[in-house]
Design an enzyme around this catalytic site. Structure first.
Site, short mmCIF file in Angstrom:
data_model
loop_
_atom_site.label_atom_id
_atom_site.label_comp_id
_atom_site.label_asym_id
_atom_site.label_seq_id
_atom_site.Cartn_x
_atom_site.Cartn_y
_atom_site.Cartn_z
N ASP A 108 -6.23 -7.02 4.01
CA ASP A 108 -7.40 -6.36 3.43
C ASP A 108 -8.34 -7.40 2.83
OD1 ASP A 108 -9.00 -4.22 2.39
OD2 ASP A 108 -8.08 -4.57 0.42
N TYR A 163 0.82 -1.22 0.00
CA TYR A 163 0.00 0.00 0.00
C TYR A 163 0.85 1.26 0.00
CZ TYR A 163 -4.73 -1.83 0.83
OH TYR A 163 -5.96 -2.42 0.71
N ASP A 215 -2.95 -18.10 -0.33
CA ASP A 215 -3.97 -18.79 -1.12
C ASP A 215 -4.61 -19.91 -0.31
OD1 ASP A 215 -1.50 -20.07 -1.20
OD2 ASP A 215 -1.65 -20.71 -3.30
N ASP A 244 -12.08 -9.14 4.60
CA ASP A 244 -13.39 -9.14 3.94
C ASP A 244 -13.97 -10.56 3.91
OD1 ASP A 244 -13.24 -6.40 3.30
OD2 ASP A 244 -14.10 -6.73 1.31
N LYS A 254 3.27 -15.27 1.60
CA LYS A 254 3.42 -15.96 0.31
C LYS A 254 4.91 -16.26 0.15
CE LYS A 254 1.77 -17.51 -3.61
NZ LYS A 254 0.84 -18.65 -3.73
C1 IPM Z 1 -10.41 -1.26 4.18
C2 IPM Z 1 -10.65 -0.62 2.83
C3 IPM Z 1 -9.52 0.36 2.56
C4 IPM Z 1 -8.23 -0.43 2.50
C5 IPM Z 1 -9.71 1.22 1.30
C6 IPM Z 1 -11.03 1.93 1.28
C7 IPM Z 1 -8.58 2.18 1.13
O1 IPM Z 1 -10.78 -1.59 1.85
O2 IPM Z 1 -10.34 -0.51 5.18
O3 IPM Z 1 -10.32 -2.47 4.24
O4 IPM Z 1 -7.90 -1.00 1.46
O5 IPM Z 1 -7.55 -0.47 3.53
MG MG Z 2 -10.89 -3.57 2.61
#
Ligand code: IPM
Ligand code: MG
Length: 355
Positions: free
Chosen positions: A246, A140, A222, A250, A190
């Site tokens: 990230d 990032y 993975d 999710d 990885k």
């Molecule tokens: C998160 C989001 C952010 C990230 C984006 C919106 C920059 O996806 O907080 O997980 O990638 O960190």
């Molecule tokens: Mg995110």
């Protein structure tokens, strides 16, 4: 207690409003005064000031005891110069405050078992994972990065880099966190392909020597992605870099039923932490009173616990959320058979009634 509030974009303002209503009632009930100041970030800041993270926002955050964030981004700013995209605001404030550790708990509310996508026999074993994501380094932020053109072809590149110290401090947070839980850390990398991952793994192993009571395992990212849906009950704490974290957070969140339920805390060494739902700004339902405010309300609970050491107050919120779910109220994202569909406001009000 001074709280800097950044509602942001999309559903941000509506979920933050419900979160603050809950916070105010907690204040009344337990005799605390929470002073709030609202500032701009993301698209809202671009529209008003031309940049996603105005200096005064950074100053206000630094002067506060904790920061509450809604969400940033939306299609309106998708074609803007990438250097001032709304997301830059979020990345910038994390970096400016030195919030290198992102704690993303994903656990299954028993009331939402039916909203879970996994097979019942898998769900039965329970889901209680804490993703500890490195937040101010890795791909990032790595340099060099950019876009160019060579031999008539456009190209883009980023750099995934981790310094020993960055790995060491996030590993420590993971081991400390595991000590308060089931004492298991799984480091995700990885290392079969990436040099940066081999250094990551070596340093995590080194740090683990200070925590002989915590079990350390390693998975390639993975495989980790697969194991998370195959049998999430095997995980306690997952520690990983910025990008993998990230993605995996999710995934970890949605297997619990909905990404609309999960809070997060971003913390560092010195500055106030940022507390925010892990979901995005959901522009498709913004302003329609359809958003799920529970992730934000649970982020307030995390704020009370981590920033202010107010455990009882945090538990009060968490119990109220459970009670609200038990009563069958559901926003669209967690709707199930027999549930009663409600909007963002009604969900927030129900939580307050149950406090
Ligand atoms: C998160 C989001 C952010 C990230 C984006 C919106 C920059 O996806 O907080 O997980 O990638 O960190
Ligand atoms: Mg995110």
């Amino acid at each position: 207690m001074k709280i800097c509030v950044m509602p942001g974009d999309g559903i941000g303002p509506e979920i933050v409003e419900q979160g603050l209503n809950v916070l105010n009632v907690i204040g009344e009930k337990f005799g605390h005064t929470f002073e709030t100041e609202e500032v701009l970030i993301g698209g809202a800041a671009i529209d008003a000031k031309g940049v996603p993270l105005p200096d005064e926002t950074v100053e206000a955050c630094k002067a506060a005891d904790a920061v509450l964030l809604g969400a940033v981004g939306g299609p309106k700013w998708d074609t803007i110069d990438p250097s001032i995209r709304p997301e830059r605001g979020l990345l910038g404030i994390r970096k400016a405050l030195g919030l290198f550790a992102n704690l993303r708990p994903a656990s299954l509310f028993p009331q939402l078992k039916d909203a879970c996508f996994l097979r019942p026999d898998i769900v039965e074993k329970g889901i209680d994972v804490m993703v500890v994501r490195e937040l101010t380094g890795g791909i990032y932020f790595g340099e060099p990065k950019g876009e160019g053109e060579k031999d008539g072809q456009k190209y883009g590149f980023n750099t995934m880099v981790y310094y020993e110290e960055e790995i060491r401090r996030i590993a420590k947070i993971a081991f400390e966190t595991a000590r308060k839980r089931k004492k298991r850390v799984c480091s995700v990398d990885k290392a079969n392909v990436l040099d940066v991952s081999r250094v990551w793994r070596a340093i995590v192993i080194e740090v683990s020597k200070e925590y002989p009571d915590v079990e350390l395992t390693h998975l390639y990212v993975d495989n980790a992605a697969m194991q998370l849906v195959r049998d999430p009950s095997q995980f306690d704490v997952i520690v990983t870099g910025n990008l993998f974290g990230d993605i995996l957070s999710d995934e970890a969140s949605v297997i619990t039923g909905s990404i609309g339920m999960l809070p997060s805390a971003s913390v560092g060494a010195a500055n106030p932490g940022i507390f925010e739902p892990i979901h995005g700004s959901a522009p498709d339902i913004a302003g329609e009173d359809k958003a799920n405010p529970l992730a934000t309300i649970l982020s307030i609970a995390m704020m009370l616990r981590y920033a202010f050491n107010l455990d009882k107050e945090a538990e009060c919120i968490e119990a109220a959320v459970e009670k609200t779910l038990s009563s069958g109220l559901r926003t669209g994202d967690i709707m199930d058979e027999g549930g009663t569909l409600v909007g963002c406001k009604a969900m927030g009000e129900a939580v307050i009634k149950n406090l």
